[in-house]
Design an enzyme around this catalytic site. Structure first.
Site, PDB file in Angstrom:
ATOM      1  N   GLU A   1      32.307 -25.798  56.718  1.00  0.00           N
ATOM      2  CA  GLU A   1      31.871 -27.103  56.228  1.00  0.00           C
ATOM      3  C   GLU A   1      30.496 -27.045  55.579  1.00  0.00           C
ATOM      4  O   GLU A   1      30.214 -27.815  54.654  1.00  0.00           O
ATOM      5  CB  GLU A   1      31.883 -28.120  57.373  1.00  0.00           C
ATOM      6  CG  GLU A   1      33.270 -28.444  57.904  1.00  0.00           C
ATOM      7  CD  GLU A   1      34.146 -29.148  56.863  1.00  0.00           C
ATOM      8  OE1 GLU A   1      33.591 -29.857  55.990  1.00  0.00           O
ATOM      9  OE2 GLU A   1      35.376 -28.982  56.917  1.00  0.00           O
TER      10      GLU A   1
ATOM     11  N   ARG B   1      41.957 -38.661  67.400  1.00  0.00           N
ATOM     12  CA  ARG B   1      41.111 -38.109  66.338  1.00  0.00           C
ATOM     13  C   ARG B   1      40.939 -36.600  66.477  1.00  0.00           C
ATOM     14  O   ARG B   1      40.752 -35.894  65.505  1.00  0.00           O
ATOM     15  CB  ARG B   1      39.752 -38.811  66.421  1.00  0.00           C
ATOM     16  CG  ARG B   1      38.696 -38.293  65.474  1.00  0.00           C
ATOM     17  CD  ARG B   1      38.886 -38.822  64.099  1.00  0.00           C
ATOM     18  NE  ARG B   1      37.676 -38.591  63.302  1.00  0.00           N
ATOM     19  CZ  ARG B   1      37.680 -38.165  62.062  1.00  0.00           C
ATOM     20  NH1 ARG B   1      38.824 -37.931  61.452  1.00  0.00           N
ATOM     21  NH2 ARG B   1      36.567 -37.977  61.396  1.00  0.00           N
TER      22      ARG B   1
ATOM     23  N   GLU C   1      39.791 -34.257  48.390  1.00  0.00           N
ATOM     24  CA  GLU C   1      39.550 -35.116  49.555  1.00  0.00           C
ATOM     25  C   GLU C   1      38.646 -36.295  49.199  1.00  0.00           C
ATOM     26  O   GLU C   1      38.166 -37.006  50.087  1.00  0.00           O
ATOM     27  CB  GLU C   1      38.934 -34.298  50.693  1.00  0.00           C
ATOM     28  CG  GLU C   1      39.885 -33.226  51.237  1.00  0.00           C
ATOM     29  CD  GLU C   1      39.307 -32.456  52.416  1.00  0.00           C
ATOM     30  OE1 GLU C   1      38.233 -32.856  52.927  1.00  0.00           O
ATOM     31  OE2 GLU C   1      39.936 -31.466  52.827  1.00  0.00           O
TER      32      GLU C   1
ATOM     33  N   GLU D   1      30.236 -28.784  52.020  1.00  0.00           N
ATOM     34  CA  GLU D   1      29.515 -30.049  51.922  1.00  0.00           C
ATOM     35  C   GLU D   1      28.068 -29.913  51.464  1.00  0.00           C
ATOM     36  O   GLU D   1      27.459 -30.900  51.053  1.00  0.00           O
ATOM     37  CB  GLU D   1      29.560 -30.790  53.259  1.00  0.00           C
ATOM     38  CG  GLU D   1      30.963 -31.222  53.657  1.00  0.00           C
ATOM     39  CD  GLU D   1      30.974 -32.226  54.794  1.00  0.00           C
ATOM     40  OE1 GLU D   1      29.889 -32.564  55.313  1.00  0.00           O
ATOM     41  OE2 GLU D   1      32.068 -32.682  55.164  1.00  0.00           O
TER      42      GLU D   1
ATOM     43  N   GLU E   1      38.384 -38.475  70.471  1.00  0.00           N
ATOM     44  CA  GLU E   1      37.556 -37.562  69.683  1.00  0.00           C
ATOM     45  C   GLU E   1      36.475 -36.903  70.535  1.00  0.00           C
ATOM     46  O   GLU E   1      35.824 -37.551  71.355  1.00  0.00           O
ATOM     47  CB  GLU E   1      36.889 -38.295  68.522  1.00  0.00           C
ATOM     48  CG  GLU E   1      36.027 -37.379  67.656  1.00  0.00           C
ATOM     49  CD  GLU E   1      35.397 -38.086  66.469  1.00  0.00           C
ATOM     50  OE1 GLU E   1      34.834 -37.398  65.610  1.00  0.00           O
ATOM     51  OE2 GLU E   1      35.482 -39.328  66.400  1.00  0.00           O
TER      52      GLU E   1
ATOM     53  N   SER F   1      33.409 -42.255  71.339  1.00  0.00           N
ATOM     54  CA  SER F   1      33.899 -43.591  71.700  1.00  0.00           C
ATOM     55  C   SER F   1      35.079 -43.476  72.666  1.00  0.00           C
ATOM     56  O   SER F   1      36.221 -43.777  72.314  1.00  0.00           O
ATOM     57  CB  SER F   1      34.326 -44.349  70.432  1.00  0.00           C
ATOM     58  OG  SER F   1      34.655 -45.687  70.728  1.00  0.00           O
ATOM     59  N   PRO F   2      34.822 -43.034  73.920  1.00  0.00           N
ATOM     60  CA  PRO F   2      35.926 -42.754  74.839  1.00  0.00           C
ATOM     61  C   PRO F   2      36.699 -43.984  75.306  1.00  0.00           C
ATOM     62  O   PRO F   2      37.766 -43.848  75.891  1.00  0.00           O
ATOM     63  CB  PRO F   2      35.227 -42.074  76.028  1.00  0.00           C
ATOM     64  CG  PRO F   2      33.821 -42.568  75.977  1.00  0.00           C
ATOM     65  CD  PRO F   2      33.510 -42.717  74.516  1.00  0.00           C
ATOM     66  N   GLY F   3      36.192 -45.185  75.012  1.00  0.00           N
ATOM     67  CA  GLY F   3      36.939 -46.384  75.363  1.00  0.00           C
ATOM     68  C   GLY F   3      38.207 -46.553  74.543  1.00  0.00           C
ATOM     69  O   GLY F   3      39.134 -47.262  74.976  1.00  0.00           O
TER      70      GLY F   3
ATOM     71  N   MET G   1      36.605 -31.413  60.825  1.00  0.00           N
ATOM     72  CA  MET G   1      37.537 -31.346  61.949  1.00  0.00           C
ATOM     73  C   MET G   1      37.891 -29.892  62.274  1.00  0.00           C
ATOM     74  O   MET G   1      37.993 -29.051  61.383  1.00  0.00           O
ATOM     75  CB  MET G   1      38.814 -32.119  61.633  1.00  0.00           C
ATOM     76  CG  MET G   1      38.594 -33.584  61.284  1.00  0.00           C
ATOM     77  SD  MET G   1      37.719 -34.501  62.577  1.00  0.00           S
ATOM     78  CE  MET G   1      38.904 -34.367  63.937  1.00  0.00           C
TER      79      MET G   1
END
Length: 208
Positions: A113, A57, A163, A117, A140, A134-136, A99
């Site tokens: 952004e 990500r 987008e 936004e 990201e 979510s490092p499992g 990102m």
């Protein structure tokens, strides 16, 4: 149980992982790889060869809008496919986010952004922290910042048509947002962390 004395320093580094094979499973807007590796064990020695699917990500930036003069927060609401099964529905209350592209800093992304936004231009930016959502299963990294802004004219619908963005801006008294911090209305880590940070630093920001 006694405290573990060595918790402040990680026992291993990237050199304690051996990648033996890597293949790309999917590459589109996102990318997913299958990584085969071995790593050192706490008890000594190495694992057997094992495989993990990794969602690539990259680095992202999230920005909380805060107006210290009027004690207001600015949040955005938009549809999220990952929340389709949420009991309250797939529209999430969030901070502004985007990102990091090549050559950009988190501050560059924050300013870009915010305009895209929310239609708001940032004044001072306060860096909060960065973390791994979510490092499992994902690489990201999320950078969180607070933008000190004037929210008197903020609101409306924003986002880029190309987008497919449909983003509604909410301006909320900070006290009300903090009172409802754990009500379920804020159901993602980035907005919770930012509001918790604001809860701690709000008096100092208002004095400034």
């Amino acid at each position: 149980m006694a405290n573990t004395p060595d918790w402040k320093k990680p026992p291993f580094t990237r050199d304690d992982v051996r990648i033996t094979r890597r293949e790309t499973l999917y590459k589109g807007f996102f990318r997913a790889d299958k990584v085969t590796l071995k790593h050192k064990l706490f008890r000594g020695g190495w694992t057997e060869e094992l495989s993990r699917e990794l969602f690539l990500r990259g680095e992202a930036v999230g920005v909380l809008l805060y107006d210290p003069d009027r004690d207001l927060v600015g949040l955005v609401e938009q549809f999220r496919a990952g929340a389709l099964d949420e009991p309250s529905g797939p529209w999430c209350m969030e901070i502004v986010a985007g990102m990091i592209e090549d050559g950009e800093t988190p501050e560059d992304v924050a300013r870009r952004e915010l305009v895209e936004e929310s239609g708001v231009e940032a004044g001072e930016l306060e860096y909060i922290c960065n973390y791994l959502p979510s490092p499992g299963g994902s690489d990201e990294r999320m950078h969180l910042l607070c933008a000190l802004v004037d929210l008197r004219q903020a609101g409306g619908i924003h986002g880029l048509d190309e987008e497919h963005e449909d983003i509604k801006v909410h301006v909320i008294p900070a006290g009300e947002a903090l009172e409802r911090l754990y009500s379920g209305r804020f159901n993602n880590a980035a907005v919770l962390l930012c509001l918790q940070w604001l809860q701690i630093h709000r008096p100092q920001l208002r004095r400034q």
